[in-house]
Design a protein around this motif. Structure first.
Motif, PDB file in Angstrom:
ATOM      1  N   ALA A 238     -19.527  28.570  62.719  1.00 40.10           N
ATOM      2  CA  ALA A 238     -20.486  28.543  61.609  1.00 40.10           C
ATOM      3  C   ALA A 238     -21.060  27.144  61.438  1.00 40.10           C
ATOM      4  N   ILE A 239     -20.292  26.118  61.870  1.00 41.79           N
ATOM      5  CA  ILE A 239     -20.771  24.743  61.691  1.00 41.79           C
ATOM      6  C   ILE A 239     -20.821  23.963  63.017  1.00 41.79           C
ATOM      7  N   ALA A 240     -20.274  24.552  64.068  1.00 42.07           N
ATOM      8  CA  ALA A 240     -20.329  23.893  65.380  1.00 42.07           C
ATOM      9  C   ALA A 240     -21.365  24.608  66.244  1.00 42.07           C
ATOM     10  N   LYS A 241     -22.028  23.840  67.063  1.00 40.43           N
ATOM     11  CA  LYS A 241     -23.075  24.385  67.924  1.00 40.43           C
ATOM     12  C   LYS A 241     -22.595  25.590  68.716  1.00 40.43           C
ATOM     13  N   ALA A 242     -23.465  26.553  68.903  1.00 40.66           N
ATOM     14  CA  ALA A 242     -23.118  27.748  69.657  1.00 40.66           C
ATOM     15  C   ALA A 242     -22.848  27.379  71.115  1.00 40.66           C
ATOM     16  N   ARG A 343     -20.273  28.799  56.236  1.00 40.82           N
ATOM     17  CA  ARG A 343     -20.330  27.347  56.480  1.00 40.82           C
ATOM     18  C   ARG A 343     -19.492  26.594  55.451  1.00 40.82           C
ATOM     19  N   LEU A 347     -16.376  24.225  56.511  1.00 45.36           N
ATOM     20  CA  LEU A 347     -16.354  22.801  56.164  1.00 45.36           C
ATOM     21  C   LEU A 347     -15.175  22.476  55.253  1.00 45.36           C
ATOM     22  N   ARG A 354      -8.124  17.368  57.186  1.00 50.79           N
ATOM     23  CA  ARG A 354      -8.191  15.904  57.235  1.00 50.79           C
ATOM     24  C   ARG A 354      -7.337  15.295  56.116  1.00 50.79           C
TER      25      ARG A 354
ATOM     26  N   GLU B  23     -30.552  23.754  53.504  1.00 53.81           N
ATOM     27  CA  GLU B  23     -29.255  23.453  52.894  1.00 53.81           C
ATOM     28  C   GLU B  23     -29.011  21.963  52.968  1.00 53.81           C
ATOM     29  N   THR B  25     -26.122  20.544  53.743  1.00 51.04           N
ATOM     30  CA  THR B  25     -24.741  20.635  54.179  1.00 51.04           C
ATOM     31  C   THR B  25     -24.324  19.327  54.825  1.00 51.04           C
ATOM     32  N   ASP B  26     -23.193  18.845  54.411  1.00 49.34           N
ATOM     33  CA  ASP B  26     -22.683  17.608  54.985  1.00 49.34           C
ATOM     34  C   ASP B  26     -21.769  17.950  56.154  1.00 49.34           C
ATOM     35  N   LEU B  27     -22.280  17.745  57.353  1.00 50.34           N
ATOM     36  CA  LEU B  27     -21.508  18.102  58.545  1.00 50.34           C
ATOM     37  C   LEU B  27     -20.692  16.929  59.057  1.00 50.34           C
ATOM     38  N   PHE B  28     -20.422  15.997  58.160  1.00 41.58           N
ATOM     39  CA  PHE B  28     -19.724  14.775  58.515  1.00 41.58           C
ATOM     40  C   PHE B  28     -18.470  15.014  59.370  1.00 41.58           C
ATOM     41  N   ARG B  35     -22.652  19.288  66.102  1.00 38.08           N
ATOM     42  CA  ARG B  35     -23.100  19.788  64.790  1.00 38.08           C
ATOM     43  C   ARG B  35     -24.129  20.901  64.912  1.00 38.08           C
ATOM     44  N   ARG B  36     -23.918  21.908  64.101  1.00 34.96           N
ATOM     45  CA  ARG B  36     -24.853  23.029  64.084  1.00 34.96           C
ATOM     46  C   ARG B  36     -25.680  22.922  62.812  1.00 34.96           C
ATOM     47  N   GLU B  37     -26.984  22.807  62.977  1.00 32.37           N
ATOM     48  CA  GLU B  37     -27.819  22.562  61.806  1.00 32.37           C
ATOM     49  C   GLU B  37     -28.137  23.833  61.037  1.00 32.37           C
ATOM     50  N   SER B  38     -28.197  24.974  61.741  1.00 30.89           N
ATOM     51  CA  SER B  38     -28.524  26.196  60.991  1.00 30.89           C
ATOM     52  C   SER B  38     -27.823  27.407  61.589  1.00 30.89           C
TER      53      SER B  38
END
Lengths: 440, 485
Positions: A238-242, A343, A347, A354, B23, B25-28, B35-38
């Motif tokens: 959902a937050i990492a590149k496909a 997402r 996150l 962490r 969004e 979204t903080d992908l820090f 990082r996936r932007e959308s």
């Protein structure tokens, strides 16, 4: 025998039920089953519940196990949807006209998985992540005709063992590639040495077994002279590149984190997706979009010429019963959370891991995370105290620690794999940290 | 005719996606290279999602909707109490890597289930690991190979299958790189002569279903076992039809060395619209050292897991198996008990023979003699009127029945494979028989255009395969082609 049964026998001109078994030769008959007599529903429920109560569940014992299966919070709507018995009490949708509900649901599941993985096509499930990998290796062999599969040494031992079982048929050779001692990611020099003319596929996991994001996926793609199979945690996607954006050819994974319970390891759900060009070599059931006789949109199982009931011994796989209901749950979970919800959870998991690692790292006898770099929702912890003792002490304090790694990864010394998700409360973290602190 | 399935033009969730405001979204926490932007997935209010799936479920036929006589699939009622048990947190929220001291309950259930299944099958040891019947076959063949290798009799690579065998038997053999030798049947049973000619020092195993897929009991099974064993090969029991033999005979008694179970058939764990299942495998004692790891053990006080098994074939799936299904099977078996399980078979066989008796004058049932839990009729007579079995099957939907399995087994023309199961009443069987008979007399046009009362009309499966559209992504790529595809 009741009167209904008597009437049926009479209609057939038979005197007894036994007459229906006259074709079983005397020599192979048995007198009955050596089991207790049946129990009423109330007694069965009471009995089975009382046995199950001997288990400690995540409900009462904060549990920091992951290693592929994660106890996430699942909204009640997801369970309500999966409890529709029109879905769960159906067989495989052989008759599409009366099965549009599950067919559309599964087509949507395939669509969601394709969006997450960046692939064009997905099947409706494999048994679990491990058999999905086994099948992906077989598929890579079918596509390339080659016989070597290069895999990370940092992998769950069960998954590695299942891959070996699947390699038996075509005689595939599985080659392990070590990990970088500092980063815990795939060691690229070893990978360069491991690949060659005979490589059918390179397999890499993201996040990997140690919870580390594989930062160098693009580099791994360029080293792999063959197909690239990526094993992914779908929630992390959902937050990492496909993986498709990195040139993956096949993406597999354990789909359990998408709304499914851990269920003591089953049922789970294996994700399996690939590029359009390889669709006809893909194993498993697939749903296609089509029309009915009146030109309306409809769905049905398709590409069945790949399957066992038509191609028989030359089928892509023997799988027929799969984990459909778990795929329904995954689709419902994705739909209920939506892109924003997914997402947010992903996150939040990163943040929690962490923070937890930081807290543990401040303790005198523990180091966490052992590996540098970005983690998803788990990390390796190393202890100065023999980990077996830590494990027991935590249990005594009512906390289940992470997965001991010492036996399978002796180079990590006294280590364990700790996972955390949004189910944990601050009190759970306090309890874990306090218990760790008190171990001497 | 009383059946009308719900019919919604339910849009795809992806068609209801709206471009959402960017969004923040903080992908820090994600490495910058990854990082996936959308993410293009729908964001709908929860109640809209629930409505979507509720409407879809209403366009789905399950065993709770009506009679489901799908041959070889044993679609019996799924008891609701088993569903409730499987949802208890002590089952659902228990992790397979937990310390054995914290999972004594489920280990006890698995251990006891191993023993119960051994008793039911007449075998000596059971593994619960395989996720489904097909994986049970895969496991069983790996076991046979490992045993023969260990005995210094490696290199056997032929699997013999009768022409009535399930398709999975062929595929499981193929997956392991074995050669399949198919032997023809005689009068719907294994032809002993053909078997005698087929076996050799290359034979690894004969896989057999008994009763076979015609519902006919292989009366010569003891002789079959002798021929196979004399050739040094092992005999595998495909347990798909176990509902026909509970308490009447067992694979062990019949001379089989290996068997699988389908819990989603015999022990009525719900099939979930295609899965999950569970495919435990039972073996005779000489195969026990080869079972997958870990094996659930009990020392009289504590349940544990034994990984130290040097001859083990390893693993066929991660962890211990589909435990939440095995739990349901365990609860179901306790509820039935020795008396109930035998009744299950008695009534299933009574129902099948009665239904056959009701319809055989109208739709011929090839091969004489008794049937066990299912039978295969032929839709051949329909052809005279220009209709086929598929049309009759689709027409049954209009009467509110799920069609039987069709066009299998292959040795019956226009096959209709009917398995009523024990949970159906005479009233249901009579209504079904009446409907079948009525349909054979109907205007064939009604059959060919059926179903009329389902959510959609006849589905074009050929079109689906010719131009596969397997995802929203593929549909978007060929946008506009859905109608003309």
């Amino acid at each position: 025998m009741d009167s209904e049964e008597a009437a049926m026998l009479r209609a057939m001109g038979l005197k007894s039920i036994d007459a229906l078994f006259a074709d079983i030769p005397e020599a192979v008959r048995i007198k009955g089953l050596d089991l207790p007599r049946g129990m009423g529903e109330q007694d069965v429920v009471r009995h089975v519940t009382s046995i199950l109560r001997k288990n400690r569940s995540a409900e009462t014992m904060p549990t920091f196990l992951g290693a592929g299966l994660y106890d996430h919070f699942v909204p009640a709507s997801v369970r309500a949807i999966a409890s529709r018995s029109e879905f769960y009490s159906a067989y495989t949708p052989y008759q599409p006209e009366v099965s549009q509900g599950i067919l559309q649901t599964l087509w949507e599941y395939q669509s969601f998985i394709c969006e997450l993985t960046g692939m064009d096509a997905a099947n409706t499930s494999m048994y679990d992540g491990s058999t999905a990998l086994g099948e992906a290796a077989l598929m890579a062999h079918r596509i390339t005709g080659k016989r070597e599969i290069v895999v990370p040494r940092a992998m769950h031992w069960d998954r590695r063992a299942v891959l070996s079982s699947n390699a038996v048929g075509p005689g595939l050779k599985v080659i392990d590639v070590g990990y970088d001692a500092d980063n815990g990611t795939m060691d690229l020099d070893s990978l360069r040495k491991a690949v060659g003319e005979q490589t059918a596929a390179v397999y890499v996991e993201n996040p990997n077994f140690f919870g580390r994001f594989e930062d160098e996926l693009p580099e791994i793609r360029s080293i792999a002279p063959s197909l690239l199979i990526v094993g992914a945690n779908p929630l992390a996607l959902a937050i990492a590149k496909a993986p498709g954006d990195f040139g993956a050819d096949i993406v597999i994974g354990e789909g359990q984190p998408l709304g499914n319970a851990v269920n003591f390891g089953g049922p789970l759900v294996g994700i399996f997706a690939c590029r359009e060009e390889h669709v006809r070599k893909m194993p498993g059931r697939v749903i296609g979009l089509t029309q009915d006789a009146e030109g309306r949109r409809a769905f049905c199982m398709t590409l069945q010429t790949r399957e066992q009931h038509i191609r028989r011994e030359r089928a892509m796989s023997n799988i027929c019963t799969n984990e459909t209901l778990m795929a329904v749950i995954s689709a419902a979970y994705i739909a209920v959370l939506g892109s924003r919800g997914l997402r947010k959870v992903a996150l939040d998991n990163i943040r929690r891991a962490r923070l937890l690692a930081e807290r543990i790292d401040r303790l005198e006898s523990f180091e966490a995370p052992v590996f540098q770099g970005g983690h998803f929702n788990e990390f390796v912890l190393r202890s100065e105290i023999p980990y077996a003792r830590v494990h027991k002490a935590l249990l005594a304090a009512g906390v289940h620690g992470g997965l001991p790694l010492t036996g399978h990864f002796p180079d990590l010394k006294e280590a364990a794999l700790f996972a955390t998700t949004e189910v944990h409360t601050e009190a759970d973290y306090d309890r874990l940290v306090q218990a760790l602190e008190e171990i001497r | 005719m009383t059946f009308r399935q719900a019919r919604y033009d339910e849009p795809l969730l992806c068609e209801r996606m709206r471009p959402s405001p960017a969004e923040e979204t903080d992908l820090f926490g994600v490495p910058s290279s990854l990082r996936r932007e959308s993410l293009s997935l729908p964001d709908l209010p929860e109640h809209e999602v629930v409505r979507h799936y509720t409407r879809l479920s209403q366009m789905n036929f399950g065993i709770d909707t009506g009679f489901y006589p799908l041959g070889s699939c044993t679609m019996k009622f799924n008891p609701k109490f088993a569903e409730e048990l499987a949802r208890l947190p002590e089952m659902a929220r228990v992790h397979p890597e937990q310390d054995p001291s914290t999972v004594q309950g489920i280990l006890q259930i698995l251990f006891e289930l191993q023993g119960i299944l051994a008793k039911i099958s007449g075998m000596d040891a059971v593994t619960l690991q395989p996720a489904a019947g097909a994986q049970g076959e895969f496991t069983g063949l790996l076991l046979a190979r490992a045993y023969l290798d260990d005995r210094g009799d490696g290199g056997r690579n032929e699997i013999i299958l009768p022409d009535t065998a399930h398709g999975t038997n062929f595929a499981s053999a193929g997956m392991l790189g074995f050669h399949v030798r198919e032997i023809p049947s005689k009068d719907g049973r294994v032809d002993l002569k053909a078997l005698g000619t087929a076996v050799s020092e290359r034979t690894l195993s004969l896989m057999l279903t008994n009763p076979n897929t015609l519902g006919i009991f292989e009366e010569d099974v003891a002789e079959v076992a002798r021929i196979v064993h004399d050739a040094g090969a092992l005999l595998y029991y495909d347990g798909a039809n176990f509902n026909a033999i509970l308490g009447r005979t067992s694979p062990g008694t019949m001379g089989f060395d290996i068997t699988h179970f389908n819990t989603h058939k015999t022990f009525t764990t719900p099939h979930g619209g295609g899965g999950p299942g569970a495919g435990p495998v039972g073996v005779k004692a000489f195969l026990e050292p080869f079972l997958p790891v870990p094996v659930v053990t009990f020392d009289g006080r504590t349940y544990g897991l034994d990984w130290d098994r040097p001859k083990s074939i390893g693993k066929v799936r991660a962890w211990l198996g589909n435990s939440a299904l095995l739990l349901r099977a365990y609860a179901y078996i306790l509820s039935q008990g020795s008396d109930g399980l035998r009744w299950v078979t008695d009534r299933a066989v009574l129902n099948a023979n009665y239904l056959r008796h009701r319809i055989e004058k109208h739709l011929p049932v090839p091969f004489s003699g008794l049937r066990k839990h299912e039978f295969v009729a032929s839709g051949e007579p329909l052809k005279a009127n220009g209709a086929r079995t598929v049309d009759l099957a689709k027409r049954l939907i209009d009467y509110g029945f799920h069609p039987p399995t069709v066009y299998f087994p292959h040795l019956v023309e226009e096959a209709l494979m009917i398995e009523p199961t024990e949970t159906e009443s005479k009233e249901t069987l009579d209504k079904f028989a009446d409907a079948l008979i009525e349909i054979t007399r109907e205007d064939p046009k009604l059959l060919r255009s059926a179903p009329h009362n389902a959510a959609v009309a006849r589905v074009d499966e050929v079109l689906a395969a010719r131009r596969p559209i397997l995802s929203w992504r593929m549909l978007q790529k060929g946008k506009g082609s859905e109608k003309s595809a």
